[in-house]
Enzyme design. Structure first.
Site, PDB file in Angstrom:
ATOM      1  CB  ALA A  97      64.022  27.105  52.454  1.00 50.29           C
ATOM      2  CE1 TYR A  98      60.546  20.411  48.161  1.00 51.41           C
ATOM      3  CE2 TYR A  98      58.355  21.386  48.204  1.00 51.41           C
ATOM      4  CZ  TYR A  98      59.222  20.417  47.749  1.00 51.41           C
ATOM      5  OH  TYR A  98      58.777  19.449  46.871  1.00 51.41           O
ATOM      6  CB  ALA A  99      57.834  27.430  48.416  1.00 51.12           C
TER       7      ALA A  99
END
Length: 236
Positions: free
Chosen positions: A153-155
């Protein structure tokens, strides 16, 4: 300090990276406006700046709100009479493989990384275009350029920030306003050292180097640079 000193709006300016950036810019004569959420963090920043605190103003706002982002931009202009540079540093990291990434985690990462940047740019870009000059710098991540396991999700959210910046760069092309994005690997902060005590810190990105890159991107020498994604990886 003269009335012609440039004015920078710095989101995330009370954070461990942002506070170094605020000091770096104030030391070089810029006037800085910092929207902040936590009063204690703002007070700690002001105390750490010493005599430079006179060059830094702020307001308690939640940039996840479009109305508060509008207030941040308006307040910076009302306080200093102009706005030259918009540095969108607000953000945060959460790990998780895809099976561990529930809707709440997606929402948290969007709230930390995407909405503050989108809301501030929505408010700031028209003001910069009116003046016919300005610099926008956002923060993506090396994880968005080269995603590894464990940060799905961060990426993805950081990739959204990067893509948005490229689109804004197209919108402002040829106007005197530029928009660029830095994509740092792990930055050497106290929080990262605490989280990864066995890491080789010498390979991490020093906060001062992030600040120096941002200063360059705001400088006249960087006027021809627009729509760039700039990795800053240290020895990683």
């Amino acid at each position: 300090m003269t009335s012609e000193a440039p004015v920078a709006l710095v989101t995330g300016g009370t954070g461990q990276v942002g506070s170094v950036v605020v000091r770096f810019f104030a030391e070089r004569g810029a006037r800085v406006f910092v929207p902040y959420r936590t009063l204690a963090h703002w007070e700690a920043l002001r105390a750490s700046l010493g005599p430079l605190a006179g060059s830094v103003a702020g307001a308690q706002l939640d940039l996840g709100s479009a109305d508060d982002a509008e207030r941040a931009v308006t307040s910076a202009i009302e306080r200093y009479g102009r706005l030259d540079w918009v540095l969108c540093l607000a953000g945060g990291y959460r790990p998780g493989r895809i099976a561990e990434t529930d809707p709440a985690l997606w929402e948290e990462l969007l709230a930390m990384n995407l909405w503050p940047t989108a809301n501030v740019l929505r408010a700031a870009v028209p003001r910069l275009l009116e003046r016919g000059t300005g610099r926008i710098v956002t923060v993506g991540a090396r994880a968005a350029l080269d995603p590894g396991a464990g940060s799905v999700a961060y990426a993805a959210v950081k990739q959204a920030v990067m893509t948005m910046t490229l689109a804004v760069a197209r919108e402002v092309r040829g106007t005197g306003v530029t928009a660029n994005c830095i994509a740092p690997a792990t930055i050497d902060t106290p929080a990262n050292r605490e989280a990864m005590p066995n890491a080789d810190y010498s390979k991490w990105v020093p906060r001062e180097q992030v600040a120096a890159l941002l200063w360059y991107l705001c400088s006249p020498e960087a006027a021809a640079l627009n729509g760039a994604i700039i990795p800053i990886a240290g020895g990683q």
